[in-house]
Design an enzyme around this catalytic site. Sequence first.
Site, PDB file in Angstrom:
ATOM      1  N   GLU A 187      -4.156   3.121   2.931  1.00 55.24           N
ATOM      2  CA  GLU A 187      -4.660   1.770   2.645  1.00 55.24           C
ATOM      3  C   GLU A 187      -4.959   1.083   3.978  1.00 55.24           C
ATOM      4  O   GLU A 187      -4.076   0.959   4.828  1.00 55.24           O
ATOM      5  CB  GLU A 187      -3.615   0.945   1.892  1.00 55.24           C
TER       6      GLU A 187
ATOM      7  N   ASN B 107       1.237  -0.994  -3.959  1.00 55.99           N
ATOM      8  CA  ASN B 107       2.547  -1.479  -4.383  1.00 55.99           C
ATOM      9  C   ASN B 107       2.474  -2.655  -5.348  1.00 55.99           C
ATOM     10  O   ASN B 107       3.422  -2.899  -6.090  1.00 55.99           O
ATOM     11  CB  ASN B 107       3.378  -1.843  -3.154  1.00 55.99           C
TER      12      ASN B 107
ATOM     13  N   SER C 276       4.167  -1.942   3.926  1.00 55.04           N
ATOM     14  CA  SER C 276       3.724  -1.672   2.565  1.00 55.04           C
ATOM     15  C   SER C 276       3.530  -2.941   1.754  1.00 55.04           C
ATOM     16  O   SER C 276       3.119  -2.883   0.598  1.00 55.04           O
ATOM     17  CB  SER C 276       4.744  -0.762   1.859  1.00 55.04           C
TER      18      SER C 276
ATOM     19  N   HIS D  11      -1.585   1.535   6.060  1.00 49.25           N
ATOM     20  CA  HIS D  11      -0.475   1.888   5.181  1.00 49.25           C
ATOM     21  C   HIS D  11      -0.619   3.323   4.688  1.00 49.25           C
ATOM     22  O   HIS D  11      -1.373   3.616   3.768  1.00 49.25           O
ATOM     23  CB  HIS D  11      -0.426   0.910   3.996  1.00 49.25           C
TER      24      HIS D  11
END
Length: 299
Positions: free
Chosen positions: A151, A189, A118, A139
């Site tokens: 992702e 993130n 992540s 991800h």
Amino acid sequence: MRRIAVIGAGTMGNGIAHVFAQNGFKVHLIDVSQDALNKGIDTISSNLDRMLAKEKISVAEKETTLSNITSFTELEEGVLTTDLVVEAATENEALKLKIFKQLDEYCDANTILATNTSSISITKIAAATKRPEKVIGMHFMNPVPIMALVEIIRGYSTSDTTTQSIMDLSEKLGKIPTEVNDYPGFVANRILMPMINEAIETVHHGVAGVQEIDRVMKLGMAHPMGPLQLADFIGLDVCLSILNVMYNGFKNSKYAPSPLLVNMVTAGKMGVKSGEGFYDYTNSRKAEKISAQFEKNYK
């Protein structure tokens, strides 16, 4: 690509295995512990039971999904003959580099190596191999069977062919792949974790209580789950790890983890998985309730 290896039977790994298996792929689920593998497969079975109860799948579909999964405790045995490996081990850079070095040795030269990291650099992970053009970030979002986004992160040397293959594959899983470049935290993130960290700082400085902060974000900003509740769901240790990666990567104080977060993780308060975080989950039914709420909010 029809045969997929997934490394790690934890929350993300068993979710990734579930999605591949349900879509007809043969999955090799790999973990160092047979107990972890059994727990992961039990989780998949329970999630399929919930889908069965909602009449989203049939009994035959559940049985077929489970039959598509084979468990392995030996990495080399598990990744042989696979077309794609998705690493979903603990968010630890040294561990991931070690795994990818081994994968490069064990896997066929044509096998694509993906990581569910992540936040950790895809370029750095790829540098541990002799096939950086075949290394990519994949991800998934938690919970994997529910969340649509994946992702897709290109490392410095990731080829167009590898990227397109993984984009196409993600669509076959019913996901919505979104290509991003390789910077700490990627997109999801890099935006989410500073918000969670600021919510923790707001608690730390006594501006408002946990429930009040979450209520403001849910009712005022239309978030399906408050940031502190979401942090518990993700895992406070995971949040801390991601923030540290971004802080070290950017050398910018705005990514520095809140002292309260550091202290909670040090004390073993990890959120749902440990039974306590910003909320109390010591009664397992409470943990099930928060998972059910998350699923409802994202439907």
